[in-house]
Enzyme design. Sequence first.
Site, PDB file in Angstrom:
ATOM      1  CG  ASN A  45      -6.717  -5.751  -8.942  1.00 54.34           C
ATOM      2  OD1 ASN A  45      -6.269  -6.895  -8.959  1.00 54.34           O
ATOM      3  ND2 ASN A  45      -6.021  -4.706  -9.374  1.00 54.34           N
TER       4      ASN A  45
ATOM      5  CG  HIS B 240       2.474  -4.335  -7.095  1.00 55.37           C
ATOM      6  ND1 HIS B 240       3.039  -4.239  -8.349  1.00 55.37           N
ATOM      7  CD2 HIS B 240       1.192  -3.903  -7.230  1.00 55.37           C
ATOM      8  CE1 HIS B 240       2.143  -3.764  -9.208  1.00 55.37           C
ATOM      9  NE2 HIS B 240       1.018  -3.564  -8.554  1.00 55.37           N
TER      10      HIS B 240
ATOM     11  CG  ASP C 194       5.919  -5.152  -9.751  1.00 55.02           C
ATOM     12  OD1 ASP C 194       5.536  -5.330  -8.578  1.00 55.02           O
ATOM     13  OD2 ASP C 194       5.676  -4.100 -10.389  1.00 55.02           O
TER      14      ASP C 194
ATOM     15  CD  GLU D  45      -2.165  -3.880 -10.427  1.00 51.70           C
ATOM     16  OE1 GLU D  45      -1.300  -3.175  -9.880  1.00 51.70           O
ATOM     17  OE2 GLU D  45      -3.370  -3.557 -10.481  1.00 51.70           O
TER      18      GLU D  45
ATOM     19  CD  GLU E 117      -4.421   0.078  -5.287  1.00 55.93           C
ATOM     20  OE1 GLU E 117      -4.360   1.254  -4.888  1.00 55.93           O
ATOM     21  OE2 GLU E 117      -3.597  -0.411  -6.089  1.00 55.93           O
TER      22      GLU E 117
HETATM   23  O1  G3I Z   1       0.473  11.549 -17.853  1.00 58.01           O
HETATM   24  C1  G3I Z   1       1.475  12.277 -17.148  1.00 58.01           C
HETATM   25  C2  G3I Z   1       2.356  13.036 -18.110  1.00 58.01           C
HETATM   26  O2  G3I Z   1       1.604  14.003 -18.791  1.00 58.01           O
HETATM   27  C3  G3I Z   1       3.496  13.693 -17.311  1.00 58.01           C
HETATM   28  O3  G3I Z   1       4.372  14.296 -18.186  1.00 58.01           O
HETATM   29  C4  G3I Z   1       4.245  12.643 -16.501  1.00 58.01           C
HETATM   30  C5  G3I Z   1       5.323  13.272 -15.629  1.00 58.01           C
HETATM   31  O4  G3I Z   1       5.603  12.490 -14.500  1.00 58.01           O
HETATM   32  O5  G3I Z   1       3.336  11.993 -15.648  1.00 58.01           O
HETATM   33  C6  G3I Z   1       2.322  11.315 -16.357  1.00 58.01           C
HETATM   34  O6  G3I Z   1       1.491  10.653 -15.417  1.00 58.01           O
HETATM   35  C7  G3I Z   1       2.035   9.471 -14.813  1.00 58.01           C
HETATM   36  C8  G3I Z   1       1.123   8.312 -15.146  1.00 58.01           C
HETATM   37  O7  G3I Z   1       1.543   7.157 -14.478  1.00 58.01           O
HETATM   38  C9  G3I Z   1       1.054   8.033 -16.640  1.00 58.01           C
HETATM   39  O8  G3I Z   1       2.316   7.694 -17.107  1.00 58.01           O
HETATM   40  C10 G3I Z   1       2.101   9.688 -13.323  1.00 58.01           C
HETATM   41  O9  G3I Z   1       3.074  10.664 -13.019  1.00 58.01           O
HETATM   42  C11 G3I Z   1       2.459   8.400 -12.625  1.00 58.01           C
HETATM   43  O10 G3I Z   1       2.340   8.585 -11.230  1.00 58.01           O
HETATM   44  C12 G3I Z   1       1.515   7.303 -13.064  1.00 58.01           C
HETATM   45  O11 G3I Z   1       1.937   6.088 -12.446  1.00 58.01           O
HETATM   46  C13 G3I Z   1       1.061   5.002 -12.554  1.00 58.01           C
HETATM   47  C14 G3I Z   1       0.568   4.589 -11.171  1.00 58.01           C
HETATM   48  O12 G3I Z   1      -0.261   3.463 -11.293  1.00 58.01           O
HETATM   49  C15 G3I Z   1      -0.216   5.679 -10.469  1.00 58.01           C
HETATM   50  O13 G3I Z   1      -0.563   5.253  -9.192  1.00 58.01           O
HETATM   51  C16 G3I Z   1       1.812   3.848 -13.181  1.00 58.01           C
HETATM   52  O14 G3I Z   1       2.177   4.181 -14.517  1.00 58.01           O
HETATM   53  C17 G3I Z   1       0.939   2.605 -13.170  1.00 58.01           C
HETATM   54  O15 G3I Z   1       1.713   1.502 -13.601  1.00 58.01           O
HETATM   55  C18 G3I Z   1       0.446   2.356 -11.745  1.00 58.01           C
HETATM   56  O16 G3I Z   1      -0.344   1.216 -11.730  1.00 58.01           O
HETATM   57  C19 G3I Z   1      -0.933   0.870 -10.458  1.00 58.01           C
HETATM   58  C20 G3I Z   1      -2.210   0.138 -10.744  1.00 58.01           C
HETATM   59  O17 G3I Z   1      -3.035   0.930 -11.538  1.00 58.01           O
HETATM   60  C21 G3I Z   1      -2.922  -0.242  -9.461  1.00 58.01           C
HETATM   61  N1  G3I Z   1      -2.047  -0.995  -8.579  1.00 58.01           N
HETATM   62  C22 G3I Z   1      -0.781  -0.380  -8.317  1.00 58.01           C
HETATM   63  C23 G3I Z   1      -0.047  -0.051  -9.611  1.00 58.01           C
HETATM   64  C24 G3I Z   1       1.308   0.519  -9.325  1.00 58.01           C
HETATM   65  O18 G3I Z   1       1.201   1.777  -8.704  1.00 58.01           O
END
Ligand code: G3I
Length: 352
Positions: free
Chosen positions: A207, A243, A274, A272, A166
Site C-alpha cells: 500500500n 491522498h 481524500d 485512503e 509506503e
Molecule cells: O495517541 C496520541 C495521543 O495520546 C496524543 O494526545 C495526541 C496529541 O497529538 O496524539 C495522538 O497520536 C496521534 C495519532 O494519529 C493518533 O490519533 C498522532 O499525533 C498523529 O500524528 C497520528 O496521525 C495519524 C497518521 O497516520 C500518522 O502518520 C493519523 O491519525 C492517521 O490517519 C494517518 O494515517 C496514515 C496511514 O496510516 C498511512 N497513509 C497515510 C495516512 C495519513 O497520514
Amino acid sequence: MRKNRRNRLRLVGALAAVLVAVTAPSAQGLCGEGHNEPPTLAELAQRHGRYFGSATDNPELVDEPYKAILDSEFDQITPGNGMKWYATEPQQGVFDFSAGDEIVDLARANRQKVRGHTLVWHSQLPNWLTSREWTAPELRAVLKKHIQTEVRHYRGKVFAWDVVNEAFNEDGTYRETVFYKTLGPGYIADALRWAHQADPRVKLYLNDYNIESIGPKSDAYFKLAQELRAEGVPLHGIGLQAHLALQYGYPTTLEDNLRRFSRLGLDTALTEVDIRMYVPADEQKLATQAQWYMDLTEACLAVRRCVGITIWDYTDKYSWIPAFFDGEGAALPWDEQLQPKPAYYAIREALK
Ligand code: G3I
C-alpha cells in the site's frame, strides 16, 4: 475530454436533483418514515460487486451522529491507527489488540468488512523498536513475531492486510527504513510469506501514496509485483492510497495504472482516498473536488479487479489533513457538521 464533459453534465444533473430533494419537504418526510430510503454508498457499490468504505478511529466512536453515518453508509471500515505497531505491541512481546478489536466488533455489528492496516511501516512504530540498534537476525525475529501474532489474532476478521506500507520513495528507490537498512529489500517478500503462513486466506497488499499515476513510484511497485509473483510470493493486491490535492492535478493515468496491475493477476483498491484543497473551500473548489471523486470512482468501476474504495474517514471533522498540511483541508465528502458535500452526490452519481 468528451468523457469529462459528460461527467460534468451528469454532476450538474445530480446536484440539481439534490437541490430538489433538499427543498422538497414531502420527499424528506418520506425518507424519514423509512419509505423510499435512498440506497447507501455501500448498496450502490455492491451492485457493482465493490465495497465502499471509510477509515475510522477509536476516539471518534463516542460521537453518536458520526457513528450513525459510519454504520449505515459504508460496508467496509479501516482502523486509522488502531492496528498499527505502536498500538498493538507497545512493549516488546506484549500485545494489545483492544483498539483494533473495537473496530472489528463495530464492523461485525454492522456487517462491514475490515481492511487490516498496517503490519510493517516506518511510521508510528513503538519506542522500544526505534530507540535501539538491531542486528539482522534480531530484527527478523521481531518482525516475524509481530506480523504473525497480529495476523493470527485477526484471522477470519479482516479480509485484507496492508502488509507493507509506503516502502518506496518518490523516485522509485526503496525507502531507507529500519527494515530495509537492516534486512535489505527481501524483508517485503518475507513479510508477505509470514503473513500468509499466519492466515492463508487473507488478501495481502502492498500500500502506498502517490502511486495513482503511472510514474517512477508506481513503476517500482509494478516491477516488484512482477518479481514477487514470478517467485511465487503471496501478494494479492496493491493499495493505492489516493491522498490527492487539487493543486497537483488529477492523476489521469489512474485507470490505466489500475488495469496494468489487474493484468498481473492482482487486485487493486483505493485505500485512503481524500482530496484536499487550500481552505477556505469555495463553490468552484468543491465542484472540482466532486468531479475528482466521481472520476476516481469511475476509474475503479472500469477495472474489474479494483475491488473497492475507502475514504480516509468520511467527514472533515476527523480528517488528518489540517494537522499535517498547513492551510489545507475540506478533503472529504462530508463537511465538519456531517453534512454531505457535492463530492458525496458525485460519488453516488458515479455508482449509479
Ligand atoms: O495517541 C496520541 C495521543 O495520546 C496524543 O494526545 C495526541 C496529541 O497529538 O496524539 C495522538 O497520536 C496521534 C495519532 O494519529 C493518533 O490519533 C498522532 O499525533 C498523529 O500524528 C497520528 O496521525 C495519524 C497518521 O497516520 C500518522 O502518520 C493519523 O491519525 C492517521 O490517519 C494517518 O494515517 C496514515 C496511514 O496510516 C498511512 N497513509 C497515510 C495516512 C495519513 O497520514
